[in-house]
Design an enzyme around this catalytic site. Structure first.
Site, PDB file in Angstrom:
ATOM      1  N   HIS A   1      -2.413   0.034 -11.565  1.00 45.66           N
ATOM      2  CA  HIS A   1      -1.991   0.409 -12.928  1.00 45.66           C
ATOM      3  C   HIS A   1      -1.274  -0.740 -13.650  1.00 45.66           C
ATOM      4  O   HIS A   1      -0.855  -0.577 -14.802  1.00 45.66           O
ATOM      5  CB  HIS A   1      -1.072   1.634 -12.900  1.00 45.66           C
TER       6      HIS A   1
ATOM      7  N   ASP B   1      -9.619   5.257  -6.104  1.00 47.22           N
ATOM      8  CA  ASP B   1      -8.384   6.043  -6.216  1.00 47.22           C
ATOM      9  C   ASP B   1      -8.654   7.201  -7.186  1.00 47.22           C
ATOM     10  O   ASP B   1      -9.486   7.097  -8.078  1.00 47.22           O
ATOM     11  CB  ASP B   1      -7.286   5.126  -6.772  1.00 47.22           C
TER      12      ASP B   1
ATOM     13  N   HIS C   1      -6.800   8.216  -9.493  1.00 49.79           N
ATOM     14  CA  HIS C   1      -6.330   7.856 -10.834  1.00 49.79           C
ATOM     15  C   HIS C   1      -7.156   6.701 -11.377  1.00 49.79           C
ATOM     16  O   HIS C   1      -7.539   5.807 -10.620  1.00 49.79           O
ATOM     17  CB  HIS C   1      -4.849   7.449 -10.779  1.00 49.79           C
TER      18      HIS C   1
ATOM     19  N   ASP D   1      -6.036   9.332  -2.606  1.00 45.07           N
ATOM     20  CA  ASP D   1      -5.492  10.540  -3.233  1.00 45.07           C
ATOM     21  C   ASP D   1      -6.556  11.478  -3.813  1.00 45.07           C
ATOM     22  O   ASP D   1      -6.233  12.456  -4.474  1.00 45.07           O
ATOM     23  CB  ASP D   1      -4.412  10.197  -4.280  1.00 45.07           C
TER      24      ASP D   1
HETATM   25 ZN   LIG Z   1      -3.724   7.100  -7.325  1.00 44.35          ZN
END
Ligand SMILES: [Zn+2]
Ligand SMILES: [Zn+2]
Length: 436
Positions: A108, A147, A149, A236
Site C-alpha cells: 500500500h 493479497d 486488498h 488474507d
Molecule cells: Zn491485505
C-alpha cells in the site's frame, strides 16, 4: 530439484500497536510450523538471513516528506532487504525460487511518503525491483498481487512503466480497504494495459480464483514474457481471515503458487495468525519447492466452497482480455487524447497516520523518451498540521529536453515558493536531491 530460498524476518520491535493484527506473531507461528514439519531440514530448502537494504535502495523508489528517514524504522531496512536477499539468491543462481517471509509489508506504500497506510510505509517489492534493475540489469518484471486488498501502492509506483506488468486480484474495492483496484485503472497513456485489476466478489472460493488464474493471469504472463515474476503473496483471501470476506483455502493458495511459478514471493497480508497463516505458508513453501502439498488441507473446507460467481468471472476475463489484446492501439489513443501531458489528481488517505494527502501528478508524454513527471503534494493531519512538497522525477533514458524541463519546473516552483519542500529524483543519475 526446485531449490527454494527462504528469508524470515518477524520484526520483533515493529508493530502499529501491541494488539494490532499486523504483529510479530504472524511470522512466529509460521516459523514454528515450518520447523515442526521439518521443512528447514530438507535439502530443497535453504534459509537466508536478510541483508539490510540501504537508504539509497529505498530512495530509488520513494520520496519522503520532509524526508524518508523520519518515517521509517530499522525494521523497514530489514524487510526491504529481506526481499532483496530473496531476489539476489534467485538471480545469482543459488536457488530456483525464493520466498521472503518478512514484515512490515509494503504493497500500500506509494511513491510519495507522508506516513503509513494499510500497515505499509515503504513498498518492499518496488524497492527490490529497483535494486534488481540497477544491479542485475533486469528489465521486464511482472508482479502478481494475490493479497485480498488491492495493491494500490504498487500500482501507483508502476502506473507509467510499460516494463512492469502489474496484475492484482482482490476483494472488490466497494467492499474492502483501500477502495480502489477497479477495471478502469489500466495504467498511464504510455503504459496502458500493463496495470490490470481483477476485483472479485466477496465469497470467491478456490474455483473462482483458479478460474481467473487459468483463463487470465497465466496466459497474460506467457504473452508478456517477463525476466522475473514477483508474487505479492498476501494470505488474507483465506476463509478464516478476520479482515476480509473471501473463501480461499490453504490448498487453493498452494496450487496457486504451483501454477504461478513466481521467481520471488514476498509476504504481504494474512491476519488469521494461528488458524490459517502457518498452513497457508507451509502449502506455498512446499509448492514453490516442488514438493507434495496434497496433505495441506483444513478439516472444515467443504462448507466454505461452492460460492464463486463464475458468470461474473467470465465477463471480467473477457473485458480485461480485450484491453490486453488491444493495448498498443489503446495506448496510442490515450497519448493522442492527452497530448503533451497526462494529469491526474489523487486523494490518498494514510489510515495508520491519520493523514489526508492531495496530489497532482503530471507526466510529460515525450515522443523521444520516457519523459518525466512532477508531483505536487499537500498533506494534512487531523490536527490541521500541513506539509507540502513539489517533486520532479526524471525517468531513466530521459532526453536532454526532458531533463531540462524537469529541472526548470522545480526551479520555477522554488521561485514561486508555494511548497515547503522540493525534490528531484533522477533515475539516470540514481540520486534524490532535496532542495529545501
Ligand atoms: Zn491485505
Ligand atoms: Zn523526452
Amino acid at each position: 530439484m526446485n531449490k527454494l530460498g527462504l528469508v524470515f524476518f518477524p520484526a520483533f520491535d515493529w508493530a502499529i500497536t501491541p494488539t494490532h493484527p499486523e504483529r510479530e506473531e504472524r511470522l512466529l507461528y509460521t516459523r514454528d510450523q515450518i520447523v515442526e514439519e521439518g521443512l528447514l531440514d530438507l535439502p530443497q530448502i535453504h534459509e537466508y538471513k536478510p541483508q539490510l537494504a540501504t537508504l539509497r535502495d529505498l530512495e530509488r523508489v520513494h520520496i519522503g516528506v520532509p524526508n524518508l528517514r523520519s518515517h521509517i524504522k530499522d525494521a523497514h531496512f530489514v524487510s526491504a532487504g529481506g526481499a532483496i536477499t530473496a531476489a539476489r539468491a534467485v538471480k545469482n543462481g543459488e536457488v530456483k525460487r525464493a520466498f521472503a517471509l518478512v514484515r512490515p509489508p509494503g504493497h500500500h506504500a506509494m511513491r510519495m511518503v507522508h506516513g503509513t497506510r494499510g500497515f505499509c510505509t515503504v513498498n518492499i517489492e518496488a524497492i527490490m525491483i529497483a535494486h534488481m534493475r540497477k544491479h542485475f540489469g533486469i528489465k521486464k518484471v511482472a508482479i502478481v498481487d494475490t493479497d485480498v486488498h488491492h495493491g494500490d501502492g504498487t500500482q501507483d509506483i508502476f502506473y507509467h512503466d510499460p516494463d512492469t506488468l502489474f496484475i492484482s486480484f482482490h476483494q472488490d474495492g466497494r467492499t474492502l480497504y483501500p477502495g480502489t483496484g477497479f477495471t478502469n485503472e489500466l495504467g498511464g497513456p504510455k503504459a496502458f494495459g500493463t496495470t490490470l485489476n481483477l476485483p472479485l466478489p466477496p465469497g470467491t472460493d478456490d474455483e473462482g480464483l483458479h478460474y481467473m488464474l487459468d483463463h487470465f493471469v497465466l496466459p497474460i504472463l506467457e504473452d508478456f514474457q517477463p525476466d522475473m515474476i514477483i508474487n505479492s503473496a498476501g494470505q488474507d483471501n483465506h476463509y478464516s481471515d478476520p479482515l476480509a470476506n473471501m473463501a480461499i483455502t490453504a490448498q487453493g493458495y498452494a496450487r496457486l503458487a504451483d501454477k504461478l511459478k513466481a521467481d520471488v514471493a514476498v509476504l504481504e497480508g494474512g491476519y488469521s495468525i494461528e488458524a490459517a497463516l502457518p498452513y497457508v505458508n507451509v502449502g506455498i513453501i512446499l509448492a514453490m519447492a516442488g514438493l507434495d502439498y496434497s496433505q495441506v488441507i483444513e478439516p472444515d473446507i467443504l462448507s466454505k466452497q461452492g460460492k464463486s460467481n463464475l458468470g461474473y468471472m467470465e465477463k471480467l476475463v473477457q473485458q480485461q482480455w480485450t484491453v490486453w489484446k488491444n493495448r498498443e492501439q489503446l495506448a496510442k489513443e490515450q497519448i493522442a487524447k492527452w497530448g503533451d501531458y497526462f494529469v491526474r489528481q489523487k486523494n490518498i488517505y494514510y489510515d495508520d497516520s491519520g493523514i489526508q494527502e492531495k496530489q497532482t501528478e503530471k507526466v510529460r508524454l515525450c515522443p523521444q523518451c520516457r519523459g518525466f513527471m512532477t508531483i505536487a503534494t499537500q498533506a494534512e493531519t487531523a490536527y490541521y498540521d500541513s506539509q507540502s512538497a513539489f517533486a520532479a522525477i526524471i525517468e531513466q533514458d530521459a532526453c536532454p529536453a526532458c531533463r531540462c524541463a524537469a529541472k526548470d519546473a522545480v526551479s520555477k516552483e522554488i521561485k514561486l515558493g508555494r511548497y515547503d519542500h522540493y525534490f528531484i529524483q533522477d533515475k539516470e543519475q540514481d540520486t534524490l536531491e532535496t532542495i529545501k
